[in-house]
Every structure is written in C-alpha cells, then in structure tokens.
Scaffold this active site. Structure first.
Site, short mmCIF file in Angstrom:
data_model
loop_
_atom_site.label_atom_id
_atom_site.label_comp_id
_atom_site.label_asym_id
_atom_site.label_seq_id
_atom_site.Cartn_x
_atom_site.Cartn_y
_atom_site.Cartn_z
N ASN A 1 1.05 -1.07 -0.16
CA ASN A 1 0.02 0.05 -0.63
C ASN A 1 0.91 0.90 -0.34
O ASN A 1 1.42 1.60 1.53
CB ASN A 1 -1.34 -0.20 1.15
CG ASN A 1 -2.11 1.35 1.00
OD1 ASN A 1 -1.74 2.15 0.44
ND2 ASN A 1 -2.44 1.04 2.68
N LYS B 1 0.45 4.16 -0.08
CA LYS B 1 -0.65 5.63 0.39
C LYS B 1 0.00 6.30 -0.46
O LYS B 1 -0.17 6.69 -1.89
CB LYS B 1 0.22 5.30 1.56
CG LYS B 1 -0.22 4.53 2.49
CD LYS B 1 -0.24 4.24 4.09
CE LYS B 1 -0.08 3.09 4.48
NZ LYS B 1 0.02 3.25 6.23
N HIS C 1 -9.68 0.89 4.65
CA HIS C 1 -8.56 1.31 5.61
C HIS C 1 -8.95 2.24 7.17
O HIS C 1 -9.25 2.76 6.64
CB HIS C 1 -7.14 1.70 4.10
CG HIS C 1 -5.82 1.84 5.10
ND1 HIS C 1 -5.43 2.53 6.02
CD2 HIS C 1 -5.15 1.16 5.21
CE1 HIS C 1 -4.43 3.06 6.23
NE2 HIS C 1 -3.34 1.49 5.87
N GLU D 1 -7.33 4.49 7.78
CA GLU D 1 -6.72 5.55 7.20
C GLU D 1 -8.18 6.64 6.47
O GLU D 1 -8.15 7.47 7.33
CB GLU D 1 -5.30 5.91 6.31
CG GLU D 1 -4.45 5.62 7.35
CD GLU D 1 -3.34 5.40 6.59
OE1 GLU D 1 -3.05 5.33 5.31
OE2 GLU D 1 -2.02 4.72 7.08
N GLU E 1 -5.57 -5.26 10.86
CA GLU E 1 -4.34 -3.96 11.21
C GLU E 1 -5.03 -2.86 11.97
O GLU E 1 -6.00 -2.06 12.14
CB GLU E 1 -4.87 -3.08 9.87
CG GLU E 1 -4.42 -3.93 8.52
CD GLU E 1 -3.44 -2.57 7.11
OE1 GLU E 1 -2.46 -3.04 7.01
OE2 GLU E 1 -4.00 -1.44 7.41
N GLY F 1 1.90 2.30 10.43
CA GLY F 1 3.35 3.62 10.65
C GLY F 1 3.53 3.75 11.81
O GLY F 1 4.52 4.35 11.87
N SER G 1 3.29 -1.56 10.50
CA SER G 1 4.55 -1.95 10.17
C SER G 1 5.22 -3.49 10.56
O SER G 1 6.27 -3.58 11.38
CB SER G 1 4.46 -1.72 12.38
OG SER G 1 4.63 -0.78 12.66
#
Ligand code: PGA
Length: 256
Positions: A13, A15, A99, A101, A171, A177, A217
């Site tokens: 991904n 991003k 996701h 985010e 996730e 991250g 991560s």
C-alpha cells in the site's frame, strides 16, 4: 486448518507516495525481483495517479495491480471520486477498502465500506477489506468486539460465492506506521477470531480458504515470525513497500 493450504498474498500500500514516474520505477524493481518469490500472490497499490504508468509495467506479469480506495456508486455526480469500473479498466484486480486511514481521517463508516465491497464485487474487483482496533480499544479489551462489528458490517449481504478471492486484512491502528508491531500471538489470535466469524457466516469451506493479511509496521525483520503464524496468510505493507528490496524480503519471509 493450517496456512499451508492457503497461498500467501503480499500487498504493498503505497499510500500518498510516488509520482507516476517514481511508481513505474518502483514497480519495475518489484517486478524484476518478484521472480525470486514465485509461490505467492503479489499486489502493488499505487495512488490513483500512478495506476496507468504502473499498469503498463505490470502487464502480462504475475504482479497484480490494486487501488487504495473507490466510490460505492457506479457513476454520477461525485466530484473527486473514482469508480470501480474506472479501476478495472485501468488494469486493477484488487482494491483496498476500509483502510483505517480512510475510516479515521476521511470519516468512512462501516456502511460505506459495505457498500464499496458490494460495488467492487459486482464490478469484478477483488477487495482487500481492512479492519482493526485503536490503541484505546485494545487497552480497554475491546479488540474482538470492535473487529466483530467491523467484519459483520463489512460482509453483510455478501454471498458465499462472492467470498472467493476476497481478502481480509487485520491492521491494528496502533501498529500502522508507528514501528509498534503486534506480537505474532496477538495478531494470530485476532486472525483466528476473524476466521471464526467468517465460518459462522459462510461455513468452514469459506473460512478455511479465506486469506487474512496482517498489516501494521511489517518489516523484513519481523515478517517471518508474523507470517509463520497459522492464521496469518500474508501482509499488507505500507512503509516497507516503498522500497523494492524490503517488499521482496517480506515476500520471501512469507514463503520461507
Ligand atoms: P505500515 O502501514 O506498514 O506503514 O505500518 C500498513 C498499512 O497501513 O497498510
């Protein structure tokens, strides 16, 4: 049920990173090294603006193209939005949906995620559906409850036949991250729970076949212990997918 029966799937991904030129170069490096890891499915998910350039590099290869999001309607007055058909005609096979985010920064609800999944499947895209709890939810021991609500909402109204090719991704938000990774046992236990939810809705045939990625991560040095867990079938990789070497090293860990 063991993971030996499921073919690992690794997705990068990217991003909001890479111009079309940078994306094409990254895809080329991934492609060149992907021959070293034949026994798994590999997907790269550039930003929308890079899909065309990356698709050109990947045509005819075993590395699949994925998008990072899409709209739930097929077309119409949705300024700034991208439809499933647009992605399909650009060469996408997969699309990441839900996701964290998208959920936390852009206010995407479980209902939006569900509608997107229906639209993707109807159009012929294979969704990678993300779920996961926040740090606060984990610390207050609500992980399973949160993930249960997300999975049930996401898969509402989906038929058994549509589950074929759909991928789930666990996730934990606190691991994305941050460099803070779930332990293999923590991750596997949530994966196991997710698989049991799939079994309750669709039966053992579907739950034993569905692939559940871990994301948050994942790096070359922690990938092997995560990916050797029985219910972890691959990884959804953010930061470490922006370098072909680390992405491929994670792929190698998935099959070693
Ligand atoms: P990360 O991102 O690997 O950079 O933690 C994972 C993701 O958001 O899919």
């Amino acid at each position: 049920m063991t993971s030996e029966k499921r073919r690992p799937i690794i997705a990068g991904n990217w991003k909001m990173n890479t111009t079309p030129e940078e994306g094409a170069a990254l895809a080329e490096s991934v492609l060149n090294q992907s021959m070293q890891v034949p026994d798994l499915d590999m997907v790269v998910c550039p930003p929308f603006t890079g899909l065309h350039a990356v698709a050109e590099r990947l045509t005819g290869s075993s590395v699949s193209l994925g998008a990072q999001d899409m709209h739930w309607e097929s077309d119409g007055a949705y300024t700034g939005a991208i439809s499933a058909k647009m992605l399909l005609t650009l060469g996408c096979r997969h699309v990441i949906l839900g996701h964290s985010e998208r959920r936390t920064i852009f206010g995407e609800s479980d209902d939006h995620v569900n509608r997107k999944i229906h639209q993707a499947l109807t159009t012929g895209l294979l969704p990678i559906v993300c779920v996961g709890e926040s740090l606060d939810e984990r610390e207050s021991r609500r992980t399973e409850q949160v993930v249960t609500v997300q999975i049930r909402a996401a898969l509402s109204g989906i038929s058994e036949g549509q589950m074929e090719g759909l991928v789930l991704a666990y996730e934990p938000i606190w691991a994305i991250g941050t460099g803070r990774v779930a332990t293999p046992e923590q991750a596997n236990s949530v994966h196991h729970h997710i698989r049991s939810l799939v079994e309750a809705q669709f039966g053992a045939h579907v739950s034993s076949a569905i692939r559940i990625q871990y994301g948050g991560s994942v790096k070359p040095d922690n990938a092997h212990e995560l990916l050797s867990q029985p219910d972890i079938d691959g990884a959804l990789i953010g930061g470490a997918s922006l370098e072909a070497d680390s992405f491929i090293a994670i792929a190698q860990a998935a099959v070693s």
